[in-house]
Enzyme design. Structure first.
Site, short mmCIF file in Angstrom:
data_model
loop_
_atom_site.label_atom_id
_atom_site.label_comp_id
_atom_site.label_asym_id
_atom_site.label_seq_id
_atom_site.Cartn_x
_atom_site.Cartn_y
_atom_site.Cartn_z
CG ASP A 132 35.85 60.87 -1.11
OD1 ASP A 132 34.97 60.77 -1.98
OD2 ASP A 132 37.07 60.84 -1.37
CG ASP A 166 34.17 57.54 -5.04
OD1 ASP A 166 34.42 58.05 -6.14
OD2 ASP A 166 34.58 58.00 -3.96
#
EC number: 3.4.23.36
Length: 201
Positions: A132, A166
């Site tokens: 991420d 995401d």
């Protein structure tokens, strides 16, 4: 009919490729915890990795990690089948594209959790960590002290660190929820009037 499959699957492939390019770049040029600010304190690349679900949520333990990865694979197979079904039965193009976004996001994170551990030599197959990097703490402050439970604690919106995969899943789901009436509109069958039947006779 083949042309109907091209755009959604090309879109999904492009998102997966871009997601992986960003993740590989981050791993190569940053170390865990590094930040590259592009919107001051309100937007930055913040390199982190997680063992779990989207936006850093986790399912604990080695068994939990394996179960989550396998569940993702099964879910992607189901989403892929649904996408083919929607195209074949000529559902709304907007719905088809949003499902393609969800498929791309799911596949993007599956690549991390399935193969990254082996590729980067820190874990076995199906035990990789998801990379991420996007962090947008747009609003920061503290909750009022009089507020129960959270009184005086730090407040950050938007706190989760996420990746392109995401974001792709979130956009797909949100757009489907917002456009349910348009995406799932059913055509009402024509009802013939008594007069029209008399004319036909």
């Amino acid at each position: 009919m083949k042309a109907a499959y091209t755009k959604p699957f090309l879109t999904a492939a492009f998102i997966i490729l871009l997601d992986q390019i960003i993740k590989i770049w981050v791993r190569k040029h940053m170390i865990l915890g590094d930040e590259i600010r592009f919107l001051g304190n309100r937007g930055m690349l913040h390199y982190t990795e997680n063992n779990g679900m989207a936006f850093g949520m986790e399912l604990g333990g080695e068994f939990g990690k394996l179960a989550l990865t396998l569940f993702r694979i099964v879910a992607v197979c189901g989403i892929g089948y649904a996408l083919v079904f929607l195209i074949k039965h000529k559902y709304h193009r907007g719905l088809i594209m949003m499902v393609a976004l969800i498929l791309a996001g799911a596949l993007g994170n599956i690549i991390d959790s399935t193969f990254y551990g082996v590729i980067y030599k820190y874990a076995g197959l199906f035990h990789g960590r998801v990379v991420d990097m996007f962090y947008f703490p747009l609003l920061t402050g503290s909750f009022p002290k009089w507020l129960p439970i959270w009184g005086g604690e730090e407040f950050i919106f938007f706190r989760p660190v996420f990746n392109l995969a995401d974001a792709s899943i979130s956009i797909g789901v949100i757009m489907i929820l917002l456009n349910q009436k348009r995406y799932f509109k059913q055509e009402e069958p024509e009802v013939s009037s008594p007069n029209s039947e008399m004319v036909e006779e």
